[in-house]
Design an enzyme around this catalytic site. Structure first.
Site, PDB file in Angstrom:
ATOM      1  N   ASP A  25       0.821  -1.216   0.000  1.00 35.53           N
ATOM      2  CA  ASP A  25       0.000   0.000   0.000  1.00 35.53           C
ATOM      3  C   ASP A  25       0.856   1.266   0.000  1.00 35.53           C
ATOM      4  O   ASP A  25       1.923   1.286  -0.621  1.00 35.53           O
ATOM      5  CB  ASP A  25      -0.942  -0.056   1.219  1.00 35.53           C
ATOM      6  N   HIS A  27      -3.940   5.239   3.994  1.00 31.20           N
ATOM      7  CA  HIS A  27      -4.687   4.075   3.563  1.00 31.20           C
ATOM      8  C   HIS A  27      -4.067   2.767   4.082  1.00 31.20           C
ATOM      9  O   HIS A  27      -4.750   1.925   4.668  1.00 31.20           O
ATOM     10  CB  HIS A  27      -4.698   4.144   2.032  1.00 31.20           C
ATOM     11  N   SER A  70     -11.564  -1.248  -0.319  1.00 32.51           N
ATOM     12  CA  SER A  70     -10.276  -1.164   0.374  1.00 32.51           C
ATOM     13  C   SER A  70     -10.362  -1.644   1.801  1.00 32.51           C
ATOM     14  O   SER A  70      -9.405  -2.181   2.337  1.00 32.51           O
ATOM     15  CB  SER A  70      -9.806   0.292   0.423  1.00 32.51           C
TER      16      SER A  70
END
Ligand code: NAG
Ligand code: NAG
Ligand code: NAG
Ligand code: NAG
Length: 844
Positions: free
Chosen positions: A196, A234, A406
């Site tokens: 990520d 994220h 996600s």
């Protein structure tokens, strides 16, 4: 040769790490990923070409990294071409040359970063869940939750907000994990790797579980994947869902005693080489790779991983976790609102990845979560006024607004970490089996269909249902491991017919016999893939269904309102998990539709079916050879078994004629599989017009707008004209052959010959594929000005001779349109430096 022993030692010593490679600097250097014969030392090649040898590309066997100061040309490929030219002109002999040991070379270029699949969730309806619980919480459930927390000594301050773990508001709408924790199964001995934008290893919620040795930053080329950019949140949020510790910070992860590592790839443009290194980084120590990203979910992109990434994934599945196979979990994608479908994404539709979609707290489909036949399962995420509560960047930061597919992917990763903790010997396919067998269908309108194979309910929107941690871990404890993988490939089915518009479809069938599967050692089907070539003036008008012998219908492709691409499907591989457990014997029918009645028309060129599943006799099974950039050889064979095809009306159950198996050549199975090479490039964010004129794949009339734009393009067009002259006997024939030239163009013949010899020696290793995620990205921008000048001086002869051997003018066609579009979008042609040209920031 004396060097060789030393080099071998060195490479073994360093194989496990990417840290051994000097940090890349794409501003000052070009990087080459080269597949070399093991008998040649990389130093020898480096010396010959004046390159610097950086080290082995540890992700893939016999691949190496070389660098050179930045230059517009592709030094390695140019040298190979030059040797070829000289041999052709008899200027040099055919004796072995160090360049002969190059099986594959790819100059690296930076490509735009992938899209993260988080979304800005709909705002919660005025309250946080905690408040909601206070107001609406089911008192009984709240008491149970408190009891669980005290039994497990969970003191995390937001534990009672983590409704996906234990839902007090709508009891039952959670992953059903707490009884598994009660058994002491909390993720011990399992490491998940978050691929990520970084992972805040200094977060108090993550630092105790952080596994530095499994981590690396492939954007900044430093060991620790520390978030640096303001939106680098994220990865940390995803990590918290999996492995946030049981402590006094934020909440807990589903596998709160697992280890968590991070590789950082989403914080800048990245090369295929670095993505390949990242995606199987430390494949013995990292067990599960969590990937909440992918190509744009804009409803017009069709993109698969490049060949190096594909090879890295196959390597991980074959060698990772001590040979049991690394687990890949991909977020299905957030493009449902754009008509997107996860079968247009070569990562989510790979047979090697578990594709996870989202449901909201009410078990409803959230507006963003994509459907497709490759989706295995769903789990909770944002929507319906709630989001996922998890760790955030900072020493003691939490977020209550993590969402999108996600957030669903890492919940599945956490559940799989528990499964592997309970039963470490499961293979990558066992995990998929267990998911099929234990996912829980729920009462929501969808296209739920009882599958003929396993009698499980499947929906394109929800896969086999929602993950239930208790159910899957319990089943895993006594699960009998499946036998190794086997596969059966049909021949290429040549259709070559216009596609009727509207409700009609064009159906083409292939009949699989019992004997074929016996010969293939294939007992029952797990995944199926269908690779297709379709020409169409508007790709978004197309839809594809696959009907199995037992009557199950997979919607492989659905129409997309915004997909204006004019290239159709080029060796695109679709995947379906809806046929899991079917025997496979009988007639498989592909139904291609042109759903819109308009002036945009098309032709169904050909297709190929692949069945993947469990072997009959484990002792006869073998590993799939690594995919190769130049697979699809038998595509070139004009065999004499055209598919029998008929137009049918919907519904698709209409019987259609099919190929009589006795008409088919007996084709050795498991022997020479070909690559489901996919068109990697996309018509993503730039305008359709731009991609139309820029696309090197548009080699018929649509190329003419680019005529004269650059020397390279001119030569390419001249070559096309030459071919037209050579083949103008029939336009249809031209179409057909030209496509084959294109397919061949990914190699040059010289290299091809070498490959044939070398790899036949290795037992036909030039085979294999990454099902559903092959790639045609092998060759790219090459032949800068100088060599082309050289060719131009003798162009007729050379170009024609190259045309004859199926190469030359089409070579450029394998250049990724990324570059071309980058030029157009940037309004500047970098004049060859495109080989490294990023299209920075275009996706941000
Ligand atoms: C990369 O190379 C460029 C050009 O030589 C240089 O300006 C830059 O500082 C280098 N970057 C790093 C991180 O070394
Ligand atoms: C959830 O877990 C419980 C045990 O805690 C189990 O009895 C139940 O069957 C599970 N739910 C489903 C849907 O399997
Ligand atoms: C973890 O692995 C170690 C060493 O392989 C083993 O002794 C231990 O029992 C494992 N722990 C769990 C919870 O499986
Ligand atoms: C599948 O769905 C049908 C209809 O809703 C239901 O009757 C059946 O029990 C379901 N089967 C499974 C295995 O969940």
């Amino acid at each position: 040769m004396r060097l060789l022993g030393f080099w071998r030692l060195l490479s073994v010593a360093t194989l496990a790490s990417a840290a051994h490679l000097p940090p890349r600097n794409y501003t000052s250097h070009d990087y080459y990923a080269v597949h070399l014969s093991p008998s040649t030392s990389p130093e020898e090649l480096a010396t010959h070409l004046g390159l610097t040898y950086d080290g082995p590309l540890s992700a893939i066997q016999d691949h190496h990294v070389f660098k050179a100061p930045k230059h517009q040309n592709d030094i390695v490929d140019d040298a190979v071409q030059e040797l070829k030219r000289r041999r052709r002109k008899r200027e040099v002999g055919g004796d072995f040359h160090v360049l002969d040991s190059i099986h594959f070379t790819q100059k690296q270029k930076l490509k735009p970063r992938h899209w993260k699949r988080g979304i800005i969730p709909e705002p919660p309806a005025g309250h946080t869940l905690r408040q909601n619980i206070a107001v609406h919480g089911n008192q009984e459930a709240v008491k149970t939750q408190q009891k669980i927390a005290s039994t497990l000594d969970i003191k995390d301050p937001i534990f009672n907000e983590q409704w996906h773990i234990f839902n007090t508001k709508t009891p039952g709408n959670d992953v059903n994990v707490t009884d598994i924790w009660m058994q002491g199964i909390t993720g011990k001995n399992v490491t998940a790797c978050i691929v990520d934008d970084g992972l805040d290893m200094d977060s108090r919620d993550l630092k105790d579980n952080f596994f530095a040795e499994g981590s690396y930053d492939f954007n900044d080329h430093v060991p620790l994947p520390k978030p640096q950019l303001s939106d680098d949140r994220h990865g940390t949020r995803c990590a918290g869902e999996v492995s946030a510790g049981r402590n006094d910070a934020c909440g807990v992860g589903l596998a709160y005693d697992s280890k968590i590592s991070g590789v950082r790839i989403l914080s800048g443009d990245i090369s295929d080489m670095d993505e390949a290194l990242a995606i199987n980084y430390k494949l013995q120590d990292n067990h599960i790779y969590s990937c909440s990203w992918g190509p744009p979910d804009d409803g017009k992109t069709m993109q698969a991983p490049g060949i190096l990434i594909t090879k890295a994934m196959v390597t991980a599945v074959q060698q990772g976790r001590g040979g049991k196979g690394s687990i890949y979990v991909f977020a299905a994608g957030n493009g449902a609102n754009n008509d997107d479908n996860c079968n247009f994404d070569g990562y989510t539709n790979s047979i090697y990845s578990i594709t996870v979609g989202a449901i909201d707290q009410n078990n409803q489909h959230p507006y963003y979560s994509e459907a497709c036949s490759a989706q295995l399962v769903v789990t909770y995420s944002s929507g319906g006024g709630e989001s996922i509560h998890t760790t955030d960047v900072g020493a003691n930061q939490c977020t209550s607004s993590h969402g999108g597919t996600s957030a669903a992917g890492p919940i599945a990763v956490g559940v799989y970490a528990l499964v592997l903790s309970a039963r470490p010997e499961l293979t990558w396919r066992d995990l998929q089996w267990l998911t099929v067998m234990t996912a829980v269908p729920f009462d929501q309108p969808s296209d739920w269909t009882k599958t003929p194979g396993m009698g499980r309910n499947f929906s394109h929107q929800f896969g086999y249902g929602k993950l239930d941690a208790y159910a899957i871990v319990e089943a895993a404890k006594t699960w009998k491991l499946v036998k190794p993988q086997a596969w059966f490939y049909s021949p290429w089915m040549h259709v070559n017919q216009a596609i009727p518009q509207g409700e009609k479809g064009l159906a083409s069938s292939f009949e699989v016999t019992e004997q074929m599967l016996k010969d293939a050692n294939l007992e029952r089907v797990e995944h199926i893939t269908v690779t297709m070539n379709v020409k169409h003036q508007r790709r978004g008008d197309l839809s594809v269904e696959l009907k199995s012998p037992e009557g199950m219908i997979s919607h492989l492709a659905t129409a997309r309102r915004d997909d204006e691409d004019i290239r159709g499907y080029e060796d695109w591989t679709f995947m379906s998990v809806a046929h899991w457990g079917e025997k496979g014997v009988g007639k498989w029918t592909v139904i291609l539709k042109d759903t819109k009645v308009n002036e945009k028309t098309g032709t169904f060129t050909d297709w190929k079916l692949r069945l993947w599943g469990e072997s009959i006799d484990a002792s006869k099974s073998k590993l799939l050879p690594l995919p190769d950039a130049h697979d699809d050889d038998d595509h070139d064979v004009i065999d004499d078994h055209p598919a029998h095809t008929t137009s049918v009306n919907v519904p698709t159950g209409t019987p259609v004629s099919s190929v009589n198996p006795s008409d088919l050549p007996t084709r050795p199975v498991n022997q020479k599989p070909t690559n489901g090479a996919q068109t990697e490039p996309t018509a993503s964010a730039t305008s359709a017009a731009a991609s139309a004129t820029a696309s090197p794949d548009n080699f018929l009339p649509s190329i003419f707008p680019t005529f004269g734009v650059s020397k390279r393009t001119q030569i390419w067009i001249y070559g096309s004209i030459g071919l037209i002259l050579v083949f103008f006997a029939g336009l249809g024939t031209y179409f057909y052959l030209a496509r084959r030239k294109r397919l061949q163009s990914s190699r040059d013949n010289y290299e091809f010959e070498i490959l044939d010899e070398a790899e036949d020696d290795e037992g036909g290793a030039r085979t294999g594929m990454l099902a559903g995620a092959g790639a045609r990205s092998g060759r790219r921008a090459k032949r800068g000005g100088e060599l082309y000048d050289a060719f131009a001086g003798e162009s007729d002869e050379d170009l024609l001779s190259e045309s004859e051997d199926g190469d030359g003018p089409y070579r450029d066609r394998d250049e990724s349109p990324y570059d071309e579009k980058a030029h157009l979008a940037d309004g500047s042609d970098a004049g060859g430096s495109n080989a490294s040209g990023g299209s920075a920031g275009k996706r941000q």
